[in-house]
Structure formats: structure tokens, C-alpha cells
Design a protein around this motif. Structure first.
Motif, PDB file in Angstrom:
ATOM      1  N   ASN A 149       2.863   7.183  -6.394  1.00 33.09           N
ATOM      2  CA  ASN A 149       1.823   7.886  -7.151  1.00 33.09           C
ATOM      3  C   ASN A 149       1.461   9.228  -6.538  1.00 33.09           C
ATOM      4  O   ASN A 149       0.539   9.892  -7.018  1.00 33.09           O
ATOM      5  CB  ASN A 149       0.567   7.003  -7.248  1.00 33.09           C
ATOM      6  CG  ASN A 149       0.776   5.857  -8.201  1.00 33.09           C
ATOM      7  OD1 ASN A 149       0.833   6.050  -9.402  1.00 33.09           O
ATOM      8  ND2 ASN A 149       0.923   4.659  -7.665  1.00 33.09           N
ATOM      9  N   HIS A 150       2.168   9.646  -5.506  1.00 26.29           N
ATOM     10  CA  HIS A 150       1.849  10.905  -4.836  1.00 26.29           C
ATOM     11  C   HIS A 150       2.150  12.069  -5.785  1.00 26.29           C
ATOM     12  O   HIS A 150       3.230  12.126  -6.384  1.00 26.29           O
ATOM     13  CB  HIS A 150       2.655  11.041  -3.544  1.00 26.29           C
ATOM     14  CG  HIS A 150       2.151  12.118  -2.658  1.00 26.29           C
ATOM     15  ND1 HIS A 150       2.518  13.432  -2.793  1.00 26.29           N
ATOM     16  CD2 HIS A 150       1.269  12.082  -1.626  1.00 26.29           C
ATOM     17  CE1 HIS A 150       1.910  14.166  -1.887  1.00 26.29           C
ATOM     18  NE2 HIS A 150       1.136  13.355  -1.162  1.00 26.29           N
TER      19      HIS A 150
ATOM     20  N   LEU B 287       0.826  -1.214   0.000  1.00 24.87           N
ATOM     21  CA  LEU B 287       0.000   0.000   0.000  1.00 24.87           C
ATOM     22  C   LEU B 287       0.858   1.262   0.000  1.00 24.87           C
ATOM     23  O   LEU B 287       0.582   2.212  -0.741  1.00 24.87           O
ATOM     24  CB  LEU B 287      -0.952  -0.012   1.194  1.00 24.87           C
ATOM     25  CG  LEU B 287      -2.045  -1.082   1.159  1.00 24.87           C
ATOM     26  CD1 LEU B 287      -2.773  -1.142   2.499  1.00 24.87           C
ATOM     27  CD2 LEU B 287      -3.023  -0.819   0.024  1.00 24.87           C
ATOM     28  N   ALA B 288       1.895   1.269   0.837  1.00 23.77           N
ATOM     29  CA  ALA B 288       2.743   2.458   0.936  1.00 23.77           C
ATOM     30  C   ALA B 288       3.518   2.710  -0.354  1.00 23.77           C
ATOM     31  O   ALA B 288       3.578   3.850  -0.827  1.00 23.77           O
ATOM     32  CB  ALA B 288       3.704   2.320   2.111  1.00 23.77           C
ATOM     33  N   ALA B 289       4.112   1.668  -0.907  1.00 22.65           N
ATOM     34  CA  ALA B 289       4.878   1.851  -2.144  1.00 22.65           C
ATOM     35  C   ALA B 289       3.984   2.388  -3.255  1.00 22.65           C
ATOM     36  O   ALA B 289       4.372   3.302  -3.986  1.00 22.65           O
ATOM     37  CB  ALA B 289       5.531   0.536  -2.557  1.00 22.65           C
TER      38      ALA B 289
ATOM     39  N   PHE C 221      -4.211   6.974   4.695  1.00 16.90           N
ATOM     40  CA  PHE C 221      -4.599   6.189   3.521  1.00 16.90           C
ATOM     41  C   PHE C 221      -4.654   4.700   3.860  1.00 16.90           C
ATOM     42  O   PHE C 221      -5.633   4.011   3.553  1.00 16.90           O
ATOM     43  CB  PHE C 221      -3.616   6.445   2.370  1.00 16.90           C
ATOM     44  CG  PHE C 221      -3.748   5.495   1.218  1.00 16.90           C
ATOM     45  CD1 PHE C 221      -4.764   5.642   0.281  1.00 16.90           C
ATOM     46  CD2 PHE C 221      -2.853   4.436   1.065  1.00 16.90           C
ATOM     47  CE1 PHE C 221      -4.882   4.749  -0.784  1.00 16.90           C
ATOM     48  CE2 PHE C 221      -2.959   3.549   0.005  1.00 16.90           C
ATOM     49  CZ  PHE C 221      -3.983   3.703  -0.927  1.00 16.90           C
ATOM     50  N   ILE C 222      -3.615   4.194   4.515  1.00 23.91           N
ATOM     51  CA  ILE C 222      -3.574   2.765   4.849  1.00 23.91           C
ATOM     52  C   ILE C 222      -4.664   2.425   5.864  1.00 23.91           C
ATOM     53  O   ILE C 222      -5.381   1.433   5.703  1.00 23.91           O
ATOM     54  CB  ILE C 222      -2.180   2.363   5.371  1.00 23.91           C
ATOM     55  CG1 ILE C 222      -1.119   2.538   4.266  1.00 23.91           C
ATOM     56  CG2 ILE C 222      -2.189   0.921   5.880  1.00 23.91           C
ATOM     57  CD1 ILE C 222       0.318   2.405   4.751  1.00 23.91           C
ATOM     58  N   ALA C 223      -4.790   3.231   6.907  1.00 27.33           N
ATOM     59  CA  ALA C 223      -5.793   2.964   7.948  1.00 27.33           C
ATOM     60  C   ALA C 223      -7.206   2.941   7.392  1.00 27.33           C
ATOM     61  O   ALA C 223      -8.061   2.195   7.887  1.00 27.33           O
ATOM     62  CB  ALA C 223      -5.675   4.005   9.061  1.00 27.33           C
ATOM     63  N   ASN C 224      -7.466   3.750   6.374  1.00 22.89           N
ATOM     64  CA  ASN C 224      -8.809   3.861   5.808  1.00 22.89           C
ATOM     65  C   ASN C 224      -8.992   3.102   4.502  1.00 22.89           C
ATOM     66  O   ASN C 224     -10.031   3.238   3.850  1.00 22.89           O
ATOM     67  CB  ASN C 224      -9.159   5.334   5.584  1.00 22.89           C
ATOM     68  CG  ASN C 224      -9.221   6.103   6.875  1.00 22.89           C
ATOM     69  OD1 ASN C 224      -9.574   5.560   7.916  1.00 22.89           O
ATOM     70  ND2 ASN C 224      -8.849   7.368   6.830  1.00 22.89           N
ATOM     71  N   TYR C 225      -7.986   2.334   4.100  1.00 23.55           N
ATOM     72  CA  TYR C 225      -8.046   1.629   2.814  1.00 23.55           C
ATOM     73  C   TYR C 225      -9.250   0.701   2.798  1.00 23.55           C
ATOM     74  O   TYR C 225      -9.375  -0.181   3.644  1.00 23.55           O
ATOM     75  CB  TYR C 225      -6.755   0.844   2.582  1.00 23.55           C
ATOM     76  CG  TYR C 225      -6.639   0.282   1.187  1.00 23.55           C
ATOM     77  CD1 TYR C 225      -6.301   1.112   0.129  1.00 23.55           C
ATOM     78  CD2 TYR C 225      -6.883  -1.058   0.932  1.00 23.55           C
ATOM     79  CE1 TYR C 225      -6.196   0.608  -1.155  1.00 23.55           C
ATOM     80  CE2 TYR C 225      -6.781  -1.573  -0.350  1.00 23.55           C
ATOM     81  CZ  TYR C 225      -6.441  -0.733  -1.390  1.00 23.55           C
ATOM     82  OH  TYR C 225      -6.337  -1.234  -2.669  1.00 23.55           O
TER      83      TYR C 225
ATOM     84  N   MET D  72       3.752  11.462   5.862  1.00 23.55           N
ATOM     85  CA  MET D  72       3.525  10.235   6.626  1.00 23.55           C
ATOM     86  C   MET D  72       2.120  10.198   7.223  1.00 23.55           C
ATOM     87  O   MET D  72       1.480   9.154   7.265  1.00 23.55           O
ATOM     88  CB  MET D  72       4.583  10.063   7.719  1.00 23.55           C
ATOM     89  CG  MET D  72       5.982   9.770   7.190  1.00 23.55           C
ATOM     90  SD  MET D  72       6.103   8.226   6.246  1.00 23.55           S
ATOM     91  CE  MET D  72       5.978   8.811   4.555  1.00 23.55           C
ATOM     92  N   LYS D  73       1.605  11.358   7.647  1.00 19.23           N
ATOM     93  CA  LYS D  73       0.220  11.418   8.133  1.00 19.23           C
ATOM     94  C   LYS D  73      -0.743  11.036   7.011  1.00 19.23           C
ATOM     95  O   LYS D  73      -1.691  10.269   7.212  1.00 19.23           O
ATOM     96  CB  LYS D  73      -0.119  12.813   8.643  1.00 19.23           C
ATOM     97  CG  LYS D  73       0.480  13.144   9.980  1.00 19.23           C
ATOM     98  CD  LYS D  73       0.046  14.539  10.408  1.00 19.23           C
ATOM     99  CE  LYS D  73       0.625  14.921  11.738  1.00 19.23           C
ATOM    100  NZ  LYS D  73       0.196  16.267  12.153  1.00 19.23           N
ATOM    101  N   GLU D  74      -0.486  11.575   5.834  1.00 22.02           N
ATOM    102  CA  GLU D  74      -1.322  11.281   4.673  1.00 22.02           C
ATOM    103  C   GLU D  74      -1.234   9.785   4.317  1.00 22.02           C
ATOM    104  O   GLU D  74      -2.264   9.138   4.064  1.00 22.02           O
ATOM    105  CB  GLU D  74      -0.838  12.143   3.500  1.00 22.02           C
ATOM    106  CG  GLU D  74      -1.766  12.228   2.341  1.00 22.02           C
ATOM    107  CD  GLU D  74      -1.242  13.152   1.247  1.00 22.02           C
ATOM    108  OE1 GLU D  74      -1.714  12.989   0.110  1.00 22.02           O
ATOM    109  OE2 GLU D  74      -0.370  14.018   1.507  1.00 22.02           O
ATOM    110  N   LEU D  75      -0.035   9.242   4.329  1.00 22.46           N
ATOM    111  CA  LEU D  75       0.170   7.831   4.002  1.00 22.46           C
ATOM    112  C   LEU D  75      -0.535   6.907   4.991  1.00 22.46           C
ATOM    113  O   LEU D  75      -1.283   6.007   4.602  1.00 22.46           O
ATOM    114  CB  LEU D  75       1.663   7.499   3.970  1.00 22.46           C
ATOM    115  CG  LEU D  75       2.002   6.004   3.903  1.00 22.46           C
ATOM    116  CD1 LEU D  75       1.494   5.386   2.615  1.00 22.46           C
ATOM    117  CD2 LEU D  75       3.493   5.789   4.084  1.00 22.46           C
ATOM    118  N   PHE D  76      -0.293   7.119   6.277  1.00 24.64           N
ATOM    119  CA  PHE D  76      -0.868   6.219   7.271  1.00 24.64           C
ATOM    120  C   PHE D  76      -2.381   6.388   7.400  1.00 24.64           C
ATOM    121  O   PHE D  76      -3.079   5.436   7.738  1.00 24.64           O
ATOM    122  CB  PHE D  76      -0.122   6.329   8.602  1.00 24.64           C
ATOM    123  CG  PHE D  76       1.174   5.559   8.569  1.00 24.64           C
ATOM    124  CD1 PHE D  76       1.206   4.221   8.927  1.00 24.64           C
ATOM    125  CD2 PHE D  76       2.343   6.162   8.142  1.00 24.64           C
ATOM    126  CE1 PHE D  76       2.383   3.491   8.865  1.00 24.64           C
ATOM    127  CE2 PHE D  76       3.533   5.440   8.072  1.00 24.64           C
ATOM    128  CZ  PHE D  76       3.560   4.101   8.438  1.00 24.64           C
TER     129      PHE D  76
END
Length: 160
Positions: A66-67, A59-61, A109-113, A103-107
Motif C-alpha cells: 500500500n506504499h 504488517l510488512a506485506a 511503522f511496525i514498531a509503532n503499530y 526500510m526505516k519507514e517500514l520498521f
């Protein structure tokens, strides 16, 4: 043999957070900054499971590459061998505080995926596609986001 830089950090004092692990000058100019994204207290709490960490990696990669702002600067994202977090390599002479919003945006994204498929999670795309755990990845991401990233302190940004 010379010790790897990260082996010189006292892991008994290391907190969860975002740390600059090293900076490497590259041929032709420029810098690659390696970040230690430490999700767990080393040797003091259970590590992230390999299946959750693998899902976080996928998910992170995908998210980071793509950011729209940072994508072209991302060199690599992957789990640490000790399963207490991840390494992020980025182009540029950066500091931990520079990537806190990312990192806030990334985590988040993952938490709400909420999509049913994990990117790159098939036998054709991944060498161990069955080693994934989306619910645990989301749980670990939310824990790190809520407990550390949403109220990050100076001691979570500089190695002890």
C-alpha cells in the motif's frame, strides 16, 4: 546440484542489514531484485520467533503493497526459513542503499503499530492466524530500527 546463491554467503561473518541477494532478468525486460533483510546475526543470536516473524510478515506485506511510492514495485515479502530475517522481492535493478529509507519507514511503522488488529489475521484470511505475536513483532522491529537502520553502515549493505 548447484547451490542456491545465498548458501554461498559465509553466515558466520554475515551482519544484520539490508543485502542484495540476487538480481533476475525477467522475460520482456526488466529486473527483479531480491533483498535479504537480515534482522539477526545468523548462528550467533536467537532467531526471531515464528509468531513475531509471522506478524511482521502481515504488517510488512500490507504496508509495502500500500506504499504510495514503492507499492507497485513490491513483488513479495516473506520470512527466511532460518527465521533471521525476511526476503523482499522488488521490480527494478536496485541496490541496498536504494531501499534504506523505505526500510526505516517500514520498521518504524511496525514498531509503532498501535491498532488492535493485525491485517489479514483471521481464519478466513490466513492459514495459521493464531501464530502471531504483536508485542514481540514490535520489539523486534524497534531493535532492528534502532540498532541497525537508524545508523546503517556500509558493512550492513554489502554481503561479506
Amino acid at each position: 546440484m548447484e547451490k542456491v546463491a545465498s548458501f554461498n554467503i559465509d553466515h558466520t561473518k554475515l551482519l544484520r542489514g539490508i543485502y542484495v541477494s540476487r538480481k533476475d532478468k525477467i522475460e520482456g525486460g526488466g529486473t527483479i531484485t531480491t533483498f535479504d533483510i537480515r534482522m539477526k546475526l545468523p548462528n550467533r543470536e536467537p532467531a526471531v520467533s515464528q509468531s513475531a516473524l509471522h506478524t511482521i510478515e502481515h504488517l510488512a506485506a500490507s504496508f509495502l503493497r500500500n506504499h504510495p511510492v514503492w507499492g507497485s514495485k513490491v513483488v513479495y515479502w516473506g520470512p527466511t526459513g532460518c527465521c533471521t530475517g525476511n526476503c523482499l522481492l522488488m521490480q527494478g535493478d536496485l541496490e541496498s542503499s536504494d531501499i534504506v529509507p523505505l526500510m526505516k519507514e517500514l520498521f518504524t511503522f511496525i514498531a509503532n503499530y498501535d491498532e488492535s488488529e493485525i491485517p489479514g489475521c483471521s481464519a478466513q484470511e490466513c492459514g495459521n492466524y493464531m501464530l502471531n505475536n504483536l508485542p514481540m513483532a514490535k520489539w523486534e522491529a524497534r531493535k532492528f530500527l534502532v540498532e541497525i537502520l537508524n545508523n546503517i553502515q556500509p558493512q550492513n549493505l554489502v554481503y561479506p
